[in-house]
Design an enzyme around this catalytic site. Structure first.
Site, PDB file in Angstrom:
ATOM      1  N   ASP A  40      -2.839 -12.458  43.472  1.00 40.85           N
ATOM      2  CA  ASP A  40      -2.047 -11.918  44.574  1.00 40.85           C
ATOM      3  C   ASP A  40      -0.562 -11.526  43.912  1.00 40.85           C
ATOM      4  O   ASP A  40       0.611 -11.647  44.459  1.00 40.85           O
ATOM      5  CB  ASP A  40      -1.754 -13.179  45.362  1.00 40.85           C
ATOM      6  CG  ASP A  40      -1.266 -14.438  44.594  1.00 40.85           C
ATOM      7  OD1 ASP A  40      -1.309 -14.304  43.508  1.00 40.85           O
ATOM      8  OD2 ASP A  40      -0.832 -15.495  45.071  1.00 40.85           O
ATOM      9  N   HIS A 244       3.161  10.612  23.610  1.00 39.82           N
ATOM     10  CA  HIS A 244       3.311   9.643  24.716  1.00 39.82           C
ATOM     11  C   HIS A 244       3.085   8.185  24.029  1.00 39.82           C
ATOM     12  O   HIS A 244       2.786   7.422  24.637  1.00 39.82           O
ATOM     13  CB  HIS A 244       1.795   9.958  25.730  1.00 39.82           C
ATOM     14  CG  HIS A 244       2.115  10.966  26.443  1.00 39.82           C
ATOM     15  ND1 HIS A 244       1.008  11.586  27.111  1.00 39.82           N
ATOM     16  CD2 HIS A 244       3.177  11.922  27.021  1.00 39.82           C
ATOM     17  CE1 HIS A 244       1.576  12.640  27.882  1.00 39.82           C
ATOM     18  NE2 HIS A 244       2.671  12.725  27.560  1.00 39.82           N
ATOM     19  N   ASP A 261      12.960   8.159  24.151  1.00 38.49           N
ATOM     20  CA  ASP A 261      12.618   9.142  25.286  1.00 38.49           C
ATOM     21  C   ASP A 261      12.864   7.809  26.464  1.00 38.49           C
ATOM     22  O   ASP A 261      11.745   7.410  26.717  1.00 38.49           O
ATOM     23  CB  ASP A 261      11.319   9.886  25.440  1.00 38.49           C
ATOM     24  CG  ASP A 261      11.514  10.725  26.435  1.00 38.49           C
ATOM     25  OD1 ASP A 261      12.105  10.648  27.557  1.00 38.49           O
ATOM     26  OD2 ASP A 261      10.521  11.644  26.638  1.00 38.49           O
ATOM     27  N   ASP A 272      15.865  11.892  32.931  1.00 36.53           N
ATOM     28  CA  ASP A 272      14.746  11.917  31.741  1.00 36.53           C
ATOM     29  C   ASP A 272      15.439  12.386  30.469  1.00 36.53           C
ATOM     30  O   ASP A 272      16.121  13.557  30.415  1.00 36.53           O
ATOM     31  CB  ASP A 272      13.866  12.931  32.331  1.00 36.53           C
ATOM     32  CG  ASP A 272      12.486  13.060  31.260  1.00 36.53           C
ATOM     33  OD1 ASP A 272      12.461  12.374  30.122  1.00 36.53           O
ATOM     34  OD2 ASP A 272      11.579  13.896  31.364  1.00 36.53           O
ATOM     35  N   HIS A 351       4.344  20.930  23.211  1.00 34.60           N
ATOM     36  CA  HIS A 351       4.666  20.996  24.849  1.00 34.60           C
ATOM     37  C   HIS A 351       5.614  22.017  25.331  1.00 34.60           C
ATOM     38  O   HIS A 351       6.141  22.696  24.430  1.00 34.60           O
ATOM     39  CB  HIS A 351       5.210  19.494  25.054  1.00 34.60           C
ATOM     40  CG  HIS A 351       6.249  19.048  24.479  1.00 34.60           C
ATOM     41  ND1 HIS A 351       7.583  19.488  24.979  1.00 34.60           N
ATOM     42  CD2 HIS A 351       6.618  18.360  23.345  1.00 34.60           C
ATOM     43  CE1 HIS A 351       8.729  19.098  24.140  1.00 34.60           C
ATOM     44  NE2 HIS A 351       7.994  18.223  23.199  1.00 34.60           N
ATOM     45  N   HIS A 355      10.671  20.763  32.840  1.00 34.08           N
ATOM     46  CA  HIS A 355       9.910  20.652  33.959  1.00 34.08           C
ATOM     47  C   HIS A 355      11.091  20.264  35.111  1.00 34.08           C
ATOM     48  O   HIS A 355      12.007  19.882  34.780  1.00 34.08           O
ATOM     49  CB  HIS A 355       8.961  19.467  33.960  1.00 34.08           C
ATOM     50  CG  HIS A 355       9.466  18.008  33.242  1.00 34.08           C
ATOM     51  ND1 HIS A 355      10.266  17.086  33.992  1.00 34.08           N
ATOM     52  CD2 HIS A 355       9.482  17.619  32.169  1.00 34.08           C
ATOM     53  CE1 HIS A 355      10.576  16.242  33.343  1.00 34.08           C
ATOM     54  NE2 HIS A 355      10.133  16.501  32.134  1.00 34.08           N
ATOM     55  N   HIS A 362       8.589  13.989  36.802  1.00 36.82           N
ATOM     56  CA  HIS A 362       8.042  15.462  36.970  1.00 36.82           C
ATOM     57  C   HIS A 362       8.003  15.774  38.337  1.00 36.82           C
ATOM     58  O   HIS A 362       7.141  15.501  38.948  1.00 36.82           O
ATOM     59  CB  HIS A 362       6.589  15.574  36.238  1.00 36.82           C
ATOM     60  CG  HIS A 362       6.447  15.110  34.662  1.00 36.82           C
ATOM     61  ND1 HIS A 362       5.532  14.924  34.150  1.00 36.82           N
ATOM     62  CD2 HIS A 362       7.643  15.055  33.714  1.00 36.82           C
ATOM     63  CE1 HIS A 362       5.724  14.498  32.711  1.00 36.82           C
ATOM     64  NE2 HIS A 362       7.132  14.788  32.545  1.00 36.82           N
ATOM     65  N   GLU A 394      13.855  20.336  26.800  1.00 36.13           N
ATOM     66  CA  GLU A 394      13.538  19.078  25.852  1.00 36.13           C
ATOM     67  C   GLU A 394      12.513  19.841  24.782  1.00 36.13           C
ATOM     68  O   GLU A 394      11.480  19.322  24.575  1.00 36.13           O
ATOM     69  CB  GLU A 394      12.783  18.069  26.577  1.00 36.13           C
ATOM     70  CG  GLU A 394      11.809  18.808  27.640  1.00 36.13           C
ATOM     71  CD  GLU A 394      10.903  17.472  28.137  1.00 36.13           C
ATOM     72  OE1 GLU A 394      10.457  16.549  27.465  1.00 36.13           O
ATOM     73  OE2 GLU A 394      10.992  17.404  29.407  1.00 36.13           O
ATOM     74  N   TYR A 398       7.313  18.097  15.705  1.00 36.50           N
ATOM     75  CA  TYR A 398       6.477  17.044  15.509  1.00 36.50           C
ATOM     76  C   TYR A 398       5.659  17.285  14.158  1.00 36.50           C
ATOM     77  O   TYR A 398       4.667  18.347  14.315  1.00 36.50           O
ATOM     78  CB  TYR A 398       5.817  16.496  16.685  1.00 36.50           C
ATOM     79  CG  TYR A 398       6.535  16.577  17.817  1.00 36.50           C
ATOM     80  CD1 TYR A 398       7.129  15.374  18.154  1.00 36.50           C
ATOM     81  CD2 TYR A 398       6.119  17.747  18.593  1.00 36.50           C
ATOM     82  CE1 TYR A 398       7.769  15.449  19.321  1.00 36.50           C
ATOM     83  CE2 TYR A 398       7.285  17.729  19.725  1.00 36.50           C
ATOM     84  CZ  TYR A 398       7.997  16.446  20.224  1.00 36.50           C
ATOM     85  OH  TYR A 398       8.715  16.469  21.417  1.00 36.50           O
ATOM     86  N   ARG A 415      12.828  15.220  19.224  1.00 34.27           N
ATOM     87  CA  ARG A 415      12.871  15.710  20.184  1.00 34.27           C
ATOM     88  C   ARG A 415      14.329  15.443  20.752  1.00 34.27           C
ATOM     89  O   ARG A 415      15.145  14.259  20.565  1.00 34.27           O
ATOM     90  CB  ARG A 415      12.052  15.294  21.535  1.00 34.27           C
ATOM     91  CG  ARG A 415      12.035  15.864  22.826  1.00 34.27           C
ATOM     92  CD  ARG A 415      11.009  15.710  23.534  1.00 34.27           C
ATOM     93  NE  ARG A 415      10.655  14.410  24.069  1.00 34.27           N
ATOM     94  CZ  ARG A 415       9.559  13.415  23.605  1.00 34.27           C
ATOM     95  NH1 ARG A 415       8.863  14.079  22.758  1.00 34.27           N
ATOM     96  NH2 ARG A 415       9.640  12.329  24.003  1.00 34.27           N
ATOM     97  N   GLU A 417      16.421  15.904  24.305  1.00 37.99           N
ATOM     98  CA  GLU A 417      15.897  16.123  26.138  1.00 37.99           C
ATOM     99  C   GLU A 417      17.231  15.946  26.580  1.00 37.99           C
ATOM    100  O   GLU A 417      17.939  14.945  26.622  1.00 37.99           O
ATOM    101  CB  GLU A 417      14.930  15.542  26.458  1.00 37.99           C
ATOM    102  CG  GLU A 417      14.552  15.508  27.989  1.00 37.99           C
ATOM    103  CD  GLU A 417      13.400  14.861  28.234  1.00 37.99           C
ATOM    104  OE1 GLU A 417      13.026  13.776  27.889  1.00 37.99           O
ATOM    105  OE2 GLU A 417      12.722  15.309  29.134  1.00 37.99           O
TER     106      GLU A 417
HETATM  107  N1  GLY Z   1       9.581  11.303  29.561  1.00 35.58           N
HETATM  108  C1  GLY Z   1       8.763  12.450  30.208  1.00 35.58           C
HETATM  109  C2  GLY Z   1       8.973  13.712  29.906  1.00 35.58           C
HETATM  110  O1  GLY Z   1       9.841  14.000  28.968  1.00 35.58           O
HETATM  111  O2  GLY Z   1       8.533  14.522  30.326  1.00 35.58           O
HETATM  112 MN    MN Z   2      10.950  15.428  30.442  1.00 37.00          MN
HETATM  113 MN    MN Z   3      11.458  12.590  28.421  1.00 36.60          MN
END
Ligand code: GLY
Ligand code: MN
Ligand code: MN
Length: 447
Positions: A40, A244, A261, A272, A351, A355, A362, A394, A398, A415, A417
């Site tokens: 629950d 991820h 991140d 983000d 990547h 976005h 996203h 971003e 890598y 990275r 961002e």
């Molecule tokens: N933290 C998710 C992205 O950078 O898209």
């Molecule tokens: Mn992002």
């Molecule tokens: Mn991110």
């Protein structure tokens, strides 16, 4: 949080106009169901973004109905009735009577009455506007209401003859943020930036990833944010090369980089934000070379954010700078155009650069021009950026071990961002308070 009814009312009015322009009909948008974690115990409740965008109403078990039928324009809320005992256990409920006034609806009813009321709205309505497939359990309820109206066919009542996706209308609206949304996103970005500064200050060799995650969460909540907008990534050393990765229990080692991140959600809006920094407070030569390259790619991409440019332009700029840099570092051979054309750069940058960002990390919004003709590759042109759109920039690199990778560069993951608002004259970097120049990062970590 202050409830600014006018913004929510104005959004409902725009949707009603859009429905009327398509011949009129009934729109239905439920909020998200509560989700059990086990037995629950529930997951922390998070409203549905579309519902919240139209209402600002925070409780579960609620549905908004918009009627644009001839000259009739109404917005109606269904929500939980007042309930003394449940409120003792679970907390305050507005109840329909109060919710109607506070949230500016034309009418409000207890959610228990929805099966009775909805078929009445749908009877003889020309069309239903509903985002089918978004909340499957609710789809069944909508089908039942349609069935109830169809069952009345012999009494001369007709069910809606058309189904339109309400989210197509809402996605276009959500893509361009209004003043209230921009103000919230600025505050959210500032909190997220301060959380990164706090984590940076707390970083020392021997600490664990989860300790930095705790610093981030502490700052989010201390500043009044709901919590993280997505699962926080705190990645020590080689973990940064797992896109991820989640904050785990790895130790932060002297001589390694750490990639964070993580960002907060405030009043329903996401930030983000990614920063990468040396655990010891000093970049090594190879780390600095890779970092400078990603930072230059980000600067080139941010520069391309302006009204009229395509959504794809920042990505193209980032890929070009990164690819040239990868060649200069000896990681790729041949020409820049050749390495872009063949996709060889994807060994290190797999990547996209951007976005949309908003209520969802996203966020909603078509990345291509809606309704535009397809080109000879079968693709619609990329969306043109316009003031009020918000997107991330971003880029990253890598560098996993491979035959073409010299040892000093192995396992470096970087990275950077930021969240960027398109303004009438160019752009505003919402997350600008999070330091990213190497000298600034090193100075902060020394201090
Ligand atoms: N933290 C998710 C992205 O950078 O898209
Ligand atoms: Mn992002
Ligand atoms: Mn991110």
């Amino acid at each position: 949080m202050t409830i600014d009814i006018d913004h929510f009312r104005a959004r409902r009015a725009r949707v009603l106009d859009a429905i009327a322009a398509r011949g009129g009909g009934v729109a239905i948008q439920p909020t998200a169901p509560e989700v059990l974690r086990n037995r629950d115990s529930e997951f922390p409740y998070r409203h549905d973004s579309y519902f919240y965008y139209l209402t600002g109403f925070p409780e579960p078990e609620a549905v908004v109905v918009l009627l644009a039928l001839g000259a009739r324009r109404e917005s109606i809320l269904f929500c939980r009735a007042k309930h003394e005992e449940r409120e003792i256990w679970d907390g305050y409920r507005y109840g329909p009577e109060l919710a109607r006034g506070v949230f500016g609806f034309d009418a409000a009813h207890p959610i228990e009455h929805i099966d009775e009321e909805l078929p009445k709205f749908l009877a003889d309505a020309p069309a239903l506007f509903y985002g089918i497939g978004s909340i499957p359990r609710f789809d069944e309820q909508v089908q039942r209401w349609l069935g109830a109206v169809r069952a009345l066919a012999r009494t001369g009542v007709a069910a809606p003859g058309a189904l339109h996706d309400l989210h197509v209308i809402l996605d276009e609206m959500r893509l361009v943020k209004d003043d209230a949304e921009i103000a919230t996103m600025r505050r959210a970005a500032s909190i997220s930036a301060r959380a990164h500064v706090r984590a940076l200050r707390a970083c020392r060799p021997g600490a664990r990833e989860y300790e930095l995650e705790a610093e981030l969460l502490h700052e989010f909540r201390r500043q009044g944010a709901t919590g993280p907008a997505y699962t926080s990534i705190v990645a020590a050393g080689r973990n940064a090369c797992v896109l991820h990765y989640r904050a785990g229990d790895a130790e932060l080692n002297d001589g390694e980089l750490c990639l964070i991140d993580a960002a907060c959600e405030l009043d329903g809006y996401a930030t983000d934000l990614t920063r990468t920094f040396p655990v010891s407070g000093r970049f090594s030569g190879p780390q600095r070379a890779v970092y400078d390259l990603v930072l230059a790619a980000q600067a080139a991409a941010i520069e391309r954010v302006r009204p009229g440019n395509s959504f794809h332009a920042p990505h193209e700029a980032a890929v070009r700078v990164l690819t040239q840099g990868l060649i200069d570092l000896g990681l790729l051979a041949g020409s820049v155009d050749g390495a872009i054309e063949s996709g060889a750069y994807r060994q290190f940058y797999m990547h996209r650069t951007s976005h949309w960002l908003g209520m969802d990390v996203h966020d909603a919004g078509d990345y291509r021009e809606p309704g535009a003709a397809v080109d000879d590759k079968g693709e619609r042109p990329w969306r043109r950026l316009a003031p009020g759109m918000t997107l991330t920039i971003e880029p990253g690199l890598y560098i996993r071990p491979a035959p073409n990778v010299p040892e000093p560069l192995e396992h470096i993951g970087v990275r950077i961002e930021d969240d960027v608002l398109v303004t009438p004259t160019g752009r505003e970097v919402l997350t600008h308070e999070a330091p990213k120049r190497p000298d600034d990062i090193e100075a902060l970590m020394r201090g």
